[in-house]
Design a protein around this motif. Structure first.
Motif, PDB file in Angstrom:
ATOM      1  N   ALA A  38       0.745  -1.195   0.019  1.00  0.00           N
ATOM      2  CA  ALA A  38      -0.386   0.107   0.190  1.00  0.00           C
ATOM      3  C   ALA A  38       1.109   1.512   0.319  1.00  0.00           C
ATOM      4  N   GLN A  39       0.425   2.653  -0.267  1.00  0.00           N
ATOM      5  CA  GLN A  39       0.986   3.271  -0.476  1.00  0.00           C
ATOM      6  C   GLN A  39       1.075   4.333   0.425  1.00  0.00           C
ATOM      7  N   ASN A  40       2.366   4.336   1.058  1.00  0.00           N
ATOM      8  CA  ASN A  40       3.086   5.121   2.103  1.00  0.00           C
ATOM      9  C   ASN A  40       3.173   3.592   3.744  1.00  0.00           C
ATOM     10  N   ALA A  41       3.371   2.622   2.795  1.00  0.00           N
ATOM     11  CA  ALA A  41       2.808   1.749   4.146  1.00  0.00           C
ATOM     12  C   ALA A  41       3.916   1.336   5.455  1.00  0.00           C
ATOM     13  N   ASN A  42       4.658   2.088   4.763  1.00  0.00           N
ATOM     14  CA  ASN A  42       5.844   1.657   5.303  1.00  0.00           C
ATOM     15  C   ASN A  42       5.872   2.697   6.823  1.00  0.00           C
ATOM     16  N   THR A  43       5.965   3.762   6.486  1.00  0.00           N
ATOM     17  CA  THR A  43       5.439   4.725   7.360  1.00  0.00           C
ATOM     18  C   THR A  43       5.000   5.351   7.964  1.00  0.00           C
ATOM     19  N   VAL A  44       3.258   4.640   7.267  1.00  0.00           N
ATOM     20  CA  VAL A  44       2.513   4.196   8.373  1.00  0.00           C
ATOM     21  C   VAL A  44       3.296   3.405   9.397  1.00  0.00           C
ATOM     22  N   VAL A  45       3.407   1.997   9.403  1.00  0.00           N
ATOM     23  CA  VAL A  45       3.863   1.400  10.377  1.00  0.00           C
ATOM     24  C   VAL A  45       4.927   1.812  10.814  1.00  0.00           C
ATOM     25  N   ASN A  46       5.850   2.758  11.033  1.00  0.00           N
ATOM     26  CA  ASN A  46       6.988   3.204  11.493  1.00  0.00           C
ATOM     27  C   ASN A  46       6.224   4.191  12.365  1.00  0.00           C
ATOM     28  N   VAL A  47       4.995   5.159  12.001  1.00  0.00           N
ATOM     29  CA  VAL A  47       5.088   5.991  12.673  1.00  0.00           C
ATOM     30  C   VAL A  47       3.676   5.274  13.948  1.00  0.00           C
ATOM     31  N   LEU A  48       3.116   4.609  13.686  1.00  0.00           N
ATOM     32  CA  LEU A  48       2.505   3.253  14.840  1.00  0.00           C
ATOM     33  C   LEU A  48       3.266   3.356  15.674  1.00  0.00           C
TER      34      LEU A  48
END
Length: 153
Positions: A38-48
């Protein structure tokens, strides 16, 4: 989860406050799900994870029954629940965590700020709305074959 409208008739002396009724309500899912591609999936995981949220992953080719978001940010809808296969694997964010409300506010696509500007940028804003899913089955931590994603240090 309840999304409230703005406060009306709030007097400076605090003697009378009338709240609008919720604009929209929907029950919490047991987990939010999104593809590893998914678009920006790794960023979402890192922020969470930086906010104390446990994120899990499932292997390539995983199939689970989920509801998919559709529509627009201001009019998000849920498609009927169906078995969906994620060819590249998925991230799963269970809500059975202390940070449940942070997770919901971060990932629900139609959560807005209270001044009607609709410009609050939650994590769901950096993904396409149709790349986010809700899992409503029971106890995803124990019932799905998942592994905890190690935090990036």
């Amino acid at each position: 989860m309840t999304i409230f409208g703005q406060i009306k008739n709030a007097y400076a002396n605090g003697t009378s406050v009338t709240w609008n009724k919720p604009k929209k309500t929907r029950p919490y899912p047991t987990a939010y799900v999104f593809s590893k591609t998914a678009q920006n999936a790794n960023t979402v995981v890192n922020v969470l994870q930086a906010n104390g949220v446990d994120v899990y992953e499932m292997n390539k080719g995983t199939s689970i029954k989920v509801e998919q978001y559709a529509g627009t940010r201001s009019a998000a809808k849920l498609k009927a629940k169906k078995k969906t296969t994620f060819d590249e694997g998925i991230y799963v964010v269970p809500l059975a965590q202390v940070s449940r409300k942070v997770i919901a506010v971060s990932l629900e696509p139609d959560v807005f700020d209270n001044n009607k500007s609709n410009k609050t940028e939650t994590l769901s804003y950096i993904m396409k709305i149709n790349q986010l899913y809700r899992y409503t089955g029971s106890d995803p931590i124990n019932n799905l074959n998942m592994q905890l994603v190690p935090p990036v240090e």
